[in-house]
Enzyme design. Structure first.
Site, short mmCIF file in Angstrom:
data_model
loop_
_atom_site.label_atom_id
_atom_site.label_comp_id
_atom_site.label_asym_id
_atom_site.label_seq_id
_atom_site.Cartn_x
_atom_site.Cartn_y
_atom_site.Cartn_z
CB ALA A 112 37.07 41.09 45.37
CE LYS A 113 38.70 41.93 37.24
NZ LYS A 113 37.33 42.54 37.01
N GLY A 114 41.29 39.24 40.97
CA GLY A 114 41.77 38.12 41.20
C GLY A 114 42.99 37.97 40.46
#
Ligand code: NAD
Length: 423
Positions: A112-114
């Site tokens: 995941a990444k944000g």
């Protein structure tokens, strides 16, 4: 008001690069290749509006994202980036690379990444806290200790993780230290986390060197980037008898053919904010860094640094990618043709996420380990992961990058196959 960035995906952007990397790997996936579409799209992408009241009383809206590329092997895991160049497309690619990195090291996580599209240098501390808290609250519907665990990335740090942890905890009504990693020690952070990525680079360098009979003692090391990652890697190489002959950072490039005094250089950069002005060395032209004969070249600053033109000039035996994506795809082929071995980012800089995993495990158990236990476990995991990738590269006669993707994608897709398709 700026136009929204998330409506288009470019043909030569980071997502396209990631897709090309997947295409290279599919022929080696055997029957699992039929599930490869799972890798070609993110499982879930959340776009959030982040409005905050600025110090001058005006209200500004920022674009925020959290992408969970894969949750097949466990909760999502990956950093949060605050940068004016953040786009949904970039966050998608970074999330996908986290899926690969986490699986390459065999951590029980998806990817995941944000990010928030903002230049944090233009914000006051109060505005920074507000934007962090509102963003955390907005993505709160998909994060959590057993759902998705953010961490620091470009322009985010332990303080921002502390605000994220506090906001999430306030919303759920109980203190949830395991919701983010990279926290300050007093809030459940882990010993050894700050230097973990640099330590992982050294471990991968040491293992690779031993496989090609290259002694570390006396080896020449050239580094781009002397921050969290580059500084810690330099310290370990120097402590094991290597000579760090050149270092470049945003303030300049310095050289000493007898080896720079790394502890003194770390103290200098702590005091002055960069390597420029350090005594007992020569100042070099920045571009000439890529021509220096050396055993280890470690790009540990920015992405896209090793272009095709530079790859043709590099005189290193080994490149260890400390930064994420420092080598462009065409340059990778040039280095391989020239017999220069590249330890790819997905394994070389995985020490950080590995100790983030230890932080999460310690938070869940509320039982904390000593720094030596952490370093020992990190060594064990990195050695095992690199060994598997090395053996795969030898068996398939492919680069370490392709091998790392083969190992990682095989793990993700075989988990997918075992889980089956819902409903
Ligand atoms: P940092 O901000 O601590 O250090 C960055 C370094 O790069 C500094 O020395 C800076 O002076 C240098 N730099 C910046 N612009 C430059 C330029 N134009 N030319 C030469 N040098 C320049 O960042 P960091 O945490 O060390 O991260 C470096 C890289 O490693 C990034 O690509 C990051 O995504 C990657 N990475 C970091 C971690 C981690 O745990 N920190 C983990 C995995 C990957």
């Amino acid at each position: 008001m700026q136009p929204l960035s998330y409506l288009s995906i470019s043909e030569d952007g980071p997502w396209a690069t990631y897709l090309q990397q997947v295409e290279r790997v599919v022929p080696y996936l055997g029957s699992l290749g039929r599930l490869a579409d799972t890798l070609r799209r993110p499982k879930r992408a959340l776009i959030v509006d982040v409005p905050i009241e600025m110090d001058d009383g005006s209200i500004q809206h920022f674009e925020g994202f959290r992408v969970q590329h894969s949750l097949t092997r466990g909760p999502g895991k990956g950093g949060v980036r605050f940068h004016p160049g953040v786009t949904l497309e970039e966050v998608m690619a970074l999330a996908a690379w986290m899926t690969v990195k986490n699986a390459a090291v065999n951590l029980p996580y998806g990817g995941a990444k944000g990010g928030i599209r903002v230049d944090p240098k233009t914000l006051s501390m109060r505005e920074l806290e507000k934007i962090t808290r509102r963003y955390t609250s907005e993505i709160g519907i998909i994060i959590g200790p057993d759902k998705d665990i953010p961490a620091p990335d470009v322009n985010t740090n332990g303080q921002i993780m502390a605000w994220m942890m506090d906001t999430y905890s306030m919303n759920v009504g109980s203190t949830a230290t395991g919701v983010v990693t990279g926290k300050p020690i007093e809030l459940g952070g882990s010993l050894g986390r700050l230097k973990a990525t640099g330590r992982g680079i050294f471990i991968v360098g040491r293992e690779l060197a031993s496989n090609i009979s290259l002694p570390i003692e006396g080896a020449r090391v050239v580094l781009q980037g002397f921050g969290n990652v580059g500084g810690a890697a330099a310290e370990l190489f120097a402590a094991h008898g290597a000579k760090v002959i050149a270092v470049q950072d945003h303030t300049g490039t310095i050289y000493n053919d007898k080896g720079l005094d790394i502890p003194a250089l770390l103290a200098w950069q702590e005091k002055w904010g960069g390597v420029a002005g350090f005594p007992e060395c020569e100042v070099m032209d920045g571009e000439a860094l890529w021509d220096l004969p050396c055993e280890f070249l470690i790009p540990a600053a920015l992405e896209g640094q090793i272009t095709v033109a530079r790859a043709k000039r590099i005189q290193a035996k080994v490149v260890i990618e400390g930064a994420n994506g420092p080598t462009l795809p065409g340059a990778d082929d040039v280095l391989r043709e020239r017999g220069i071995v590249v330890a790819p980012d997905v394994i070389a800089n995985a020490g950080g996420v590995t100790v983030s995993y230890f932080e999460w495990v310690q938070d869940i158990q509320s039982f904390f380990w000593s720094e030596s236990e952490i370093n020992e476990r990190l060594d064990r995991i990195m050695v095992e992961a690199f060994g598997r990738i090395w053996a795969t590269a030898q068996d398939l006669k492919v680069s370490l990058r392709t091998a790392a993707f083969v190992v990682a994608c095989t793990r993700v897709l075989s988990s997918r196959e075992r889980r089956g398709l819902y409903p």
